[in-house]
Design a protein around this motif. Sequence first.
Motif, PDB file in Angstrom:
ATOM      1  N   VAL A   8       0.837  -1.197   0.000  1.00  0.00           N
ATOM      2  CA  VAL A   8       0.000   0.000   0.000  1.00  0.00           C
ATOM      3  C   VAL A   8       0.874   1.249   0.000  1.00  0.00           C
ATOM      4  CG1 VAL A   8      -1.673   1.358   1.331  1.00  0.00           C
ATOM      5  CG2 VAL A   8      -1.984  -1.117   1.085  1.00  0.00           C
ATOM      6  N   ALA A   9       1.908   1.257   0.825  1.00  0.00           N
ATOM      7  CA  ALA A   9       2.800   2.416   0.885  1.00  0.00           C
ATOM      8  C   ALA A   9       3.441   2.684  -0.467  1.00  0.00           C
ATOM      9  CB  ALA A   9       3.875   2.198   1.947  1.00  0.00           C
ATOM     10  N   ALA A  10       3.886   1.633  -1.130  1.00  0.00           N
ATOM     11  CA  ALA A  10       4.505   1.808  -2.448  1.00  0.00           C
ATOM     12  C   ALA A  10       3.485   2.296  -3.465  1.00  0.00           C
ATOM     13  CB  ALA A  10       5.131   0.492  -2.905  1.00  0.00           C
ATOM     14  N   GLY A  11       2.288   1.709  -3.449  1.00  0.00           N
ATOM     15  CA  GLY A  11       1.265   2.106  -4.416  1.00  0.00           C
ATOM     16  C   GLY A  11       0.779   3.521  -4.226  1.00  0.00           C
ATOM     17  N   GLU A  12       0.713   3.981  -2.974  1.00  0.00           N
ATOM     18  CA  GLU A  12       0.233   5.333  -2.674  1.00  0.00           C
ATOM     19  C   GLU A  12       1.366   6.351  -2.572  1.00  0.00           C
ATOM     20  OE1 GLU A  12      -2.809   6.426  -2.535  1.00  0.00           O
ATOM     21  OE2 GLU A  12      -3.865   4.504  -2.719  1.00  0.00           O
ATOM     22  N   GLU A  13       2.593   5.863  -2.729  1.00  0.00           N
ATOM     23  CA  GLU A  13       3.787   6.721  -2.707  1.00  0.00           C
ATOM     24  C   GLU A  13       3.915   7.491  -1.393  1.00  0.00           C
ATOM     25  OE1 GLU A  13       3.318   9.005  -6.325  1.00  0.00           O
ATOM     26  OE2 GLU A  13       4.426   7.501  -7.471  1.00  0.00           O
ATOM     27  N   VAL A  14       3.783   6.753  -0.287  1.00  0.00           N
ATOM     28  CA  VAL A  14       4.031   7.323   1.032  1.00  0.00           C
ATOM     29  C   VAL A  14       5.142   6.512   1.691  1.00  0.00           C
ATOM     30  CG1 VAL A  14       1.660   8.161   1.267  1.00  0.00           C
ATOM     31  CG2 VAL A  14       2.249   5.883   2.156  1.00  0.00           C
ATOM     32  N   ALA A  15       5.652   7.028   2.804  1.00  0.00           N
ATOM     33  CA  ALA A  15       6.778   6.377   3.466  1.00  0.00           C
ATOM     34  C   ALA A  15       6.347   5.059   4.107  1.00  0.00           C
ATOM     35  CB  ALA A  15       7.366   7.302   4.520  1.00  0.00           C
ATOM     36  N   TYR A  16       7.227   4.090   4.041  1.00  0.00           N
ATOM     37  CA  TYR A  16       7.046   2.806   4.717  1.00  0.00           C
ATOM     38  C   TYR A  16       8.043   2.750   5.860  1.00  0.00           C
ATOM     39  CZ  TYR A  16       7.289  -2.238   5.573  1.00  0.00           C
ATOM     40  OH  TYR A  16       7.289  -3.480   6.168  1.00  0.00           O
ATOM     41  N   LEU A  17       7.552   2.520   7.071  1.00  0.00           N
ATOM     42  CA  LEU A  17       8.390   2.524   8.264  1.00  0.00           C
ATOM     43  C   LEU A  17       8.490   1.093   8.798  1.00  0.00           C
ATOM     44  CD1 LEU A  17       6.882   5.733   9.925  1.00  0.00           C
ATOM     45  CD2 LEU A  17       8.743   5.550   8.269  1.00  0.00           C
ATOM     46  N   PRO A  18       9.665   0.471   8.691  1.00  0.00           N
ATOM     47  CA  PRO A  18       9.803  -0.993   8.882  1.00  0.00           C
ATOM     48  C   PRO A  18       9.879  -1.432  10.337  1.00  0.00           C
ATOM     49  CG  PRO A  18      11.920  -0.045   8.314  1.00  0.00           C
ATOM     50  CD  PRO A  18      10.930   1.090   8.250  1.00  0.00           C
ATOM     51  N   LEU A  19       8.777  -1.293  11.059  1.00  0.00           N
ATOM     52  CA  LEU A  19       8.740  -1.702  12.456  1.00  0.00           C
ATOM     53  C   LEU A  19       8.882  -3.214  12.608  1.00  0.00           C
ATOM     54  CD1 LEU A  19       8.297  -1.205  15.481  1.00  0.00           C
ATOM     55  CD2 LEU A  19       5.819  -1.260  15.031  1.00  0.00           C
ATOM     56  N   HIS A  20       8.145  -3.971  11.800  1.00  0.00           N
ATOM     57  CA  HIS A  20       8.204  -5.432  11.922  1.00  0.00           C
ATOM     58  C   HIS A  20       9.626  -5.940  11.699  1.00  0.00           C
ATOM     59  CE1 HIS A  20       7.512  -9.713  11.061  1.00  0.00           C
ATOM     60  NE2 HIS A  20       6.406  -9.573  11.740  1.00  0.00           N
ATOM     61  N   GLU A  21      10.281  -5.378  10.706  1.00  0.00           N
ATOM     62  CA  GLU A  21      11.644  -5.777  10.403  1.00  0.00           C
ATOM     63  C   GLU A  21      12.584  -5.431  11.565  1.00  0.00           C
ATOM     64  OE1 GLU A  21       9.549  -4.790   6.506  1.00  0.00           O
ATOM     65  OE2 GLU A  21       9.480  -4.177   8.605  1.00  0.00           O
ATOM     66  N   ARG A  22      12.390  -4.263  12.137  1.00  0.00           N
ATOM     67  CA  ARG A  22      13.248  -3.826  13.252  1.00  0.00           C
ATOM     68  C   ARG A  22      13.004  -4.692  14.486  1.00  0.00           C
ATOM     69  NH1 ARG A  22      16.521  -3.229  16.094  1.00  0.00           N
ATOM     70  NH2 ARG A  22      17.436  -1.384  17.097  1.00  0.00           N
ATOM     71  N   GLN A  23      11.743  -5.029  14.772  1.00  0.00           N
ATOM     72  CA  GLN A  23      11.464  -5.879  15.925  1.00  0.00           C
ATOM     73  C   GLN A  23      11.944  -7.315  15.694  1.00  0.00           C
ATOM     74  OE1 GLN A  23       7.548  -5.654  17.636  1.00  0.00           O
ATOM     75  NE2 GLN A  23       7.930  -3.611  18.433  1.00  0.00           N
ATOM     76  N   SER A  24      11.830  -7.793  14.477  1.00  0.00           N
ATOM     77  CA  SER A  24      12.347  -9.133  14.170  1.00  0.00           C
ATOM     78  C   SER A  24      13.852  -9.188  14.407  1.00  0.00           C
ATOM     79  CB  SER A  24      12.031  -9.501  12.713  1.00  0.00           C
ATOM     80  OG  SER A  24      10.641  -9.594  12.493  1.00  0.00           O
ATOM     81  N   GLU A  25      14.538  -8.156  13.982  1.00  0.00           N
ATOM     82  CA  GLU A  25      15.983  -8.052  14.200  1.00  0.00           C
ATOM     83  C   GLU A  25      16.299  -8.059  15.693  1.00  0.00           C
ATOM     84  OE1 GLU A  25      18.554  -4.103  13.982  1.00  0.00           O
ATOM     85  OE2 GLU A  25      18.035  -4.818  11.981  1.00  0.00           O
ATOM     86  N   GLU A  26      15.516  -7.340  16.476  1.00  0.00           N
ATOM     87  CA  GLU A  26      15.739  -7.284  17.917  1.00  0.00           C
ATOM     88  C   GLU A  26      15.489  -8.641  18.565  1.00  0.00           C
ATOM     89  OE1 GLU A  26      16.575  -5.664  21.701  1.00  0.00           O
ATOM     90  OE2 GLU A  26      17.068  -5.061  19.652  1.00  0.00           O
ATOM     91  N   LEU A  27      14.464  -9.357  18.129  1.00  0.00           N
ATOM     92  CA  LEU A  27      14.190 -10.675  18.692  1.00  0.00           C
ATOM     93  C   LEU A  27      15.298 -11.666  18.351  1.00  0.00           C
ATOM     94  CD1 LEU A  27      10.338 -10.959  18.097  1.00  0.00           C
ATOM     95  CD2 LEU A  27      11.511 -10.833  20.311  1.00  0.00           C
ATOM     96  N   ARG A  28      15.832 -11.579  17.145  1.00  0.00           N
ATOM     97  CA  ARG A  28      16.944 -12.469  16.785  1.00  0.00           C
ATOM     98  C   ARG A  28      18.156 -12.164  17.662  1.00  0.00           C
ATOM     99  NH1 ARG A  28      15.184 -10.933  11.501  1.00  0.00           N
ATOM    100  NH2 ARG A  28      13.934 -12.598  10.561  1.00  0.00           N
TER     101      ARG A  28
END
Length: 239
Positions: free
Chosen positions: A149-169
């Motif tokens: 959706v962010a890419a299609g609407e040309e708004v910023a995507y803020l990668p919280l899931h990716e950051r939390q996954s990194e923290e859990l690892r």
Amino acid sequence: MSTRVACLGDSLTRAQFSVDYLDLLGRRRPPGDVRLARFGVNGDFAHNLLQRLDTVVTNPPDVITVLIGTNDARASLAGYPVERAMKRKQLPERPSAGWFQQCLGAVVARLRAETDARIGLLSLPVLGQQLDGAAAQASQAYSRMIAEVAAGEEVAYLPLHERQSEELRRADPPPISYREATPAVVVGVLVQHTVLRRSLDTISRRRGLALTTDHVHQNSRGASLVAEVIDTGLLTRSA
């Protein structure tokens, strides 16, 4: 002049059961740099957020963050009380991935059409803390939809899931199985916090949870990552 920031979302944004990421976000900025407005409603789905945008667009802010979809993702899991949620939140149809993406797209389209705000969509916090478990996989799948959706609407995507996954690892917490945050579980956390005066971090630690108090709502570390991705991905970059 302060940057006016409207934070849209569900219980994670309302912060009755979670550590307040708006407070943590404000602390990351110089005094007076941001004015934060909270638009969080407990239990909301993307459909519910779409219905309550009038208060946001009537007095448009400079920046809008959207953190929605956790309840949509939870509704895809076995054991989630879908019918009860549909009745409580007055949903016109059964939650689904396609409907979530449609509603989120409509949210962003309206915000773009009726404000000049910089808009950032956060991916979802990790559900549970077993990255290979069904709950975490659901939050990842819905996060991918948010990215689309962010890419299609040309708004910023803020990668919280990716950051939390990194923290859990990195933290490598105990492999505690996901448990649905039922009303009884959430009230139990609230009683411990408000009556027994235990901090949300103490409750989290006693349960062996790294980022949450109940597999869904955020402790200080989880909330700090929400604030971090908003600050670094939207506010600092746009300053």
